[in-house]
Design an enzyme around this catalytic site. Structure first.
Site, PDB file in Angstrom:
ATOM      1  N   GLU A 171      47.869  -1.020  28.615  1.00 20.57           N
ATOM      2  CA  GLU A 171      47.779   0.422  28.815  1.00 20.57           C
ATOM      3  C   GLU A 171      47.148   1.043  27.578  1.00 20.57           C
ATOM      4  O   GLU A 171      47.246   0.503  26.479  1.00 20.57           O
ATOM      5  CB  GLU A 171      49.167   0.998  29.076  1.00 20.57           C
ATOM      6  CG  GLU A 171      50.200   0.569  28.061  1.00 20.57           C
ATOM      7  CD  GLU A 171      51.611   0.938  28.454  1.00 20.57           C
ATOM      8  OE1 GLU A 171      51.854   1.182  29.638  1.00 20.57           O
ATOM      9  OE2 GLU A 171      52.457   0.991  27.555  1.00 20.57           O
ATOM     10  N   ILE A 172      46.490   2.178  27.800  1.00 22.22           N
ATOM     11  CA  ILE A 172      45.833   2.858  26.689  1.00 22.22           C
ATOM     12  C   ILE A 172      46.642   4.116  26.375  1.00 22.22           C
ATOM     13  O   ILE A 172      46.865   4.958  27.239  1.00 22.22           O
ATOM     14  CB  ILE A 172      44.361   3.195  27.000  1.00 22.22           C
ATOM     15  CG1 ILE A 172      43.535   1.910  27.106  1.00 22.22           C
ATOM     16  CG2 ILE A 172      43.729   4.014  25.876  1.00 22.22           C
ATOM     17  CD1 ILE A 172      43.363   1.365  28.432  1.00 22.22           C
TER      18      ILE A 172
ATOM     19  N   LYS B 130      45.062   0.314  22.701  1.00 22.02           N
ATOM     20  CA  LYS B 130      45.175  -0.506  23.918  1.00 22.02           C
ATOM     21  C   LYS B 130      46.243  -1.558  23.626  1.00 22.02           C
ATOM     22  O   LYS B 130      46.090  -2.406  22.749  1.00 22.02           O
ATOM     23  CB  LYS B 130      43.835  -1.176  24.215  1.00 22.02           C
ATOM     24  CG  LYS B 130      43.803  -1.818  25.592  1.00 22.02           C
ATOM     25  CD  LYS B 130      42.577  -2.676  25.767  1.00 22.02           C
ATOM     26  CE  LYS B 130      41.472  -1.990  26.517  1.00 22.02           C
ATOM     27  NZ  LYS B 130      40.380  -2.911  26.907  1.00 22.02           N
TER      28      LYS B 130
ATOM     29  N   GLY C  94      45.420   5.961  29.956  1.00 22.77           N
ATOM     30  CA  GLY C  94      44.720   5.132  30.930  1.00 22.77           C
ATOM     31  C   GLY C  94      45.347   3.765  31.049  1.00 22.77           C
ATOM     32  O   GLY C  94      46.241   3.407  30.275  1.00 22.77           O
ATOM     33  N   LYS C  95      44.853   3.041  32.045  1.00 25.91           N
ATOM     34  CA  LYS C  95      45.338   1.669  32.234  1.00 25.91           C
ATOM     35  C   LYS C  95      44.157   0.740  32.351  1.00 25.91           C
ATOM     36  O   LYS C  95      43.198   1.028  33.061  1.00 25.91           O
ATOM     37  CB  LYS C  95      46.185   1.593  33.500  1.00 25.91           C
ATOM     38  CG  LYS C  95      47.554   2.188  33.279  1.00 25.91           C
ATOM     39  CD  LYS C  95      48.560   1.707  34.302  1.00 25.91           C
ATOM     40  CE  LYS C  95      49.941   2.121  33.835  1.00 25.91           C
ATOM     41  NZ  LYS C  95      50.852   2.531  34.807  1.00 25.91           N
ATOM     42  N   GLY C  96      44.214  -0.375  31.631  1.00 25.24           N
ATOM     43  CA  GLY C  96      43.165  -1.376  31.737  1.00 25.24           C
ATOM     44  C   GLY C  96      43.714  -2.577  32.472  1.00 25.24           C
ATOM     45  O   GLY C  96      44.846  -2.541  32.938  1.00 25.24           O
ATOM     46  N   SER C  97      42.897  -3.638  32.538  1.00 22.83           N
ATOM     47  CA  SER C  97      43.343  -4.783  33.323  1.00 22.83           C
ATOM     48  C   SER C  97      44.530  -5.497  32.684  1.00 22.83           C
ATOM     49  O   SER C  97      45.344  -6.069  33.384  1.00 22.83           O
ATOM     50  CB  SER C  97      42.185  -5.735  33.560  1.00 22.83           C
ATOM     51  OG  SER C  97      41.361  -5.783  32.429  1.00 22.83           O
TER      52      SER C  97
ATOM     53  N   ASP D  11      30.209  -4.680  32.871  1.00 29.15           N
ATOM     54  CA  ASP D  11      31.254  -3.905  33.536  1.00 29.15           C
ATOM     55  C   ASP D  11      31.059  -2.405  33.239  1.00 29.15           C
ATOM     56  O   ASP D  11      32.031  -1.690  33.017  1.00 29.15           O
ATOM     57  CB  ASP D  11      32.630  -4.388  33.049  1.00 29.15           C
ATOM     58  CG  ASP D  11      33.761  -3.861  33.914  1.00 29.15           C
ATOM     59  OD1 ASP D  11      33.512  -3.516  35.092  1.00 29.15           O
ATOM     60  OD2 ASP D  11      34.900  -3.776  33.411  1.00 29.15           O
TER      61      ASP D  11
END
Ligand SMILES: Nc1ncnc2c1ncn2[C@@H]1O[C@H](COP(=O)(O)OP(=O)(O)OP(=O)(O)O)[C@@H](O)[C@H]1O
Length: 184
Positions: free
Chosen positions: A70-71, A84, A64-67, A180
């Site tokens: 990347e995860i 992360k 995944g990608k966070g703000s 969030d």
């Protein structure tokens, strides 16, 4: 509590469904479901600072990608973990570093079956990394996309799990407002 809400709204079918899934009202039999608190790790850096060399990225894959990072699924001490990793392009950004430290300081105090478990972090070397348990089911958004709408029982189970996690965040001594909450 979802059951209390259903009772307040006199939604009989919902009340029956929640009760059949183990839902309890406040005060029923003197208690409602409340996981037994387990103390989180000591908020002492030496307990959770991870030496980057301990993280095995040889079979890593991006999940995944966070703000600000990347995860990646990696391996730590023989266990699959989610890492992360702050993007190299942001690793000198003061605000990003501040946000990262804030997230670590918060996560280190939390332990609950419905909150992803913090395992440790790399805060003394770059790239900065946050290590948590790896959730192999993926996120809810992906699940809905692949499998379509949830059946009512699963939806209630998921909602109750989320509500339990949120109730824990809102409880003393660590009152956290999520701000969030989303399916991914
Ligand atoms: N512990 C985990 N196990 C498995 N997958 C994860 C885990 N944490 C995050 N992911 C995957 O990575 C995605 C992005 O993670 P997450 O939402 O935590 O990033 P974020 O930095 O909080 O994002 P943002 O700041 O943009 O809200 C998730 O939707 C999920 O698919």
């Amino acid at each position: 509590m979802p059951l209390a809400d259903a009772e307040g709204a006199k939604r009989l079918a919902m009340i029956e469904l929640l009760k059949s899934r183990g839902g309890l009202s406040y005060g029923q039999n003197g208690s409602h479901f409340e996981p037994k608190p387990v103390p989180p790790p000591l908020p002492n850096k030496c307990d959770w600072e991870i030496e980057p060399g301990e993280l095995d990225f040889s079979n890593a894959n991006l999940v995944g990608k966070g703000s600000f990072g990347e995860i990646v699924k990696a391996c730590w001490r023989g266990t699959p973990v989610a890492v992360k990793r702050i993007l190299p392009s942001l690793s000198d950004d003061r605000l990003v570093i501040q946000d990262f430290r804030h997230e670590v300081n918060l996560l280190v105090k939390l332990r609950h079956p419905n909150i992803v478990q913090f395992l440790g972090a790399v805060t003394e070397k770059k790239p900065l990394m946050l290590v948590t348990e790896y959730l192999r089911g993926g996120d809810l958004h992906q699940h809905l996309k692949e499998k379509g709408a949830l059946n009512p029982t699963t939806a209630i189970n998921f909602a109750m799990d989320i509500a339990r996690g949120m109730a824990y965040l809102h409880s003393e001594p660590n009152v956290v407002i999520h701000r969030d909450l989303k399916p991914r």
